[in-house]
Design a protein around this motif. Structure first.
Motif: not given
Length: 405
Positions: A79-96
């Motif tokens: 579960r913790i392992k998947l936090v990193a990619p999901l966080s990166f996706f949210i970062m990209s959503y926000s920056k775009y």
């Protein structure tokens, strides 16, 4: 006379391209590069279509991965392992989204750069501006190199190194996907679904890198250009008392030019801060989290003798560290440039100015010291000190995470 004018116009356009060409190349494919106010309906609809495609690609990564986390993962570590990619996706959503919302502000920054090139009057000023434009281009190239090196490693090298995985029933093999996907959506192990999912995830991975590099390149280009204008201002200050050949013979006119240049710089810095403060905040918080999680997973995978996974997370730490360093570095450049203006104002022969004309130097000194610095969301001032704080915070969270898990 017409040939001279045409050559001057050609040189001006070439100089502007030197400053913004790479930024346009990066952001135009995702319709995040600002166009002029007069845009044809076809271009407008095409831009909206590109936006829909980009958000769809981001959703293609986020939704299946999130469903996999919720529906199919039970143990804490994965579960913790998947936090990193999901966080990166949210970062990209926000920056775009932030880049799209601030397109008009980006356009104003570009117009200011064009104005500065058009009103350049001396070869020394051109040398300074060309040097800073090339310096900003190097930032963009290095950032692109780090981001796409991690892309090649994560999306191509790792799946190839792992090879094709045999299905539980042994009837077929499939390629591992860069990001896990819920089986509730589709059985991604079977051909051609496996190949389609892998290809679309690679395209979406390129989009993630384009967004990250695009935001970072804008920050570097605008901030370094502002530093170039500060250097020109300091050059003018050096010739305030003993005028340069191309400058006005009137002392009052030279003081006026210097004050106007300083006001333009301050307004430009204010515009940069308005344009990129929330992008910087997303990058600042996101990179701190990603650095913590990637370091944690690298340590755990090393302890499990998973060399490929360990190397993957170690490589991913590099671009995130570099990105936050770039933001902190350009913040330090801007703050240092403001300090240098104040020091230069004091070090010139201002005491040779007659009467109250000395007071103009006091005004410039005070404004240089009180200038707002580049920040991340008006919360954190970007500087070398904050970069070290990011690294310390990431490893502090890492220790807490290791202790808890």
């Amino acid at each position: 006379m017409q040939k001279t004018t045409a050559k001057t116009e050609q040189d001006y356009l070439k100089n502007v391209e030197l400053s913004v060409q790479l930024n346009r190349w990066i952001l135009k494919p995702i319709a995040a590069w600002p166009e002029s106010s007069i845009v044809s309906p076809v271009k407008k609809y095409l831009g909206w279509f590109v936006h829909i495609i980009c958000y769809s690609l981001l959703n293609f990564l986020f939704v299946p991965c999130f469903m996999y986390l919720i529906l199919e993962v039970s143990d804490t570590y994965n579960r913790i392992k998947l936090v990193a990619p999901l966080s990166f996706f949210i970062m990209s959503y926000s920056k775009y989204t932030l880049l799209l919302l601030h397109k008009n502000d980006v356009l104003r920054c570009v117009k200011q750069i064009e104005w500065d090139w058009k009103n350049m009057k001396h070869l020394e000023e051109k040398r300074i501006m060309v040097m800073n434009a090339n310096y900003a281009r190097k930032f963009v190239i290095v950032c692109t190199f780090f981001m796409y090196s991690s892309f090649i490693f994560f999306y191509i090298a790792v799946p190839v190194a792992r090879g094709r995985i045999e299905a539980p029933d042994g009837n077929y093999t499939y390629m591992s996907l860069p990001f896990p996907t819920s089986m509730r959506i589709a059985d991604y192990r079977k051909s051609p679904v496996n190949e389609i999912f892998y290809f679309v995830q690679c395209v979406a991975g390129i989009l993630l890198r384009v967004i990250t590099v695009g935001a970072c390149s804008l920050a570097a280009t605008f901030a370094v250009h502002a530093c170039g204008q500060m250097e020109i201002l300091m050059n003018w200050l050096g010739y305030l008392v003993n005028e340069r050949a191309d400058m006005s013979k009137s002392l009052d006119a030279r003081i006026t030019s210097i004050v106007e240049q300083h006001v333009r710089i301050l307004k430009f810095l204010e515009l940069i801060e308005k344009t990129l403060r929330y992008v910087s905040l997303v990058e600042f918080l996101g990179c701190t989290l990603m650095l913590c999680l990637c370091s944690y997973h690298a340590i755990v995978e090393w302890s499990r003798n998973e060399s490929i996974s360990c190397a993957t997370y170690a490589v991913l730490c590099v671009p995130f560290t570099f990105n936050i360093f770039i933001y902190c570095y350009i913040g330090e450049l801007v703050a240092d440039g403001c300090r240098q203006i104040a020091e230069t104002s004091y070090m010139i022969d201002w005491y040779r100015l007659m009467g109250k004309k000395k007071l103009s130097m006091i005004l410039i000194m005070q404004m240089s010291h009180s200038t707002n610095k580049l920040t991340a969301g008006n919360i954190v001032i970007l500087s070398y000190t904050k970069f070290s704080d990011v690294v310390k915070s990431a490893f502090a969270f890492l220790n807490v995470l290791r202790t808890v898990t």
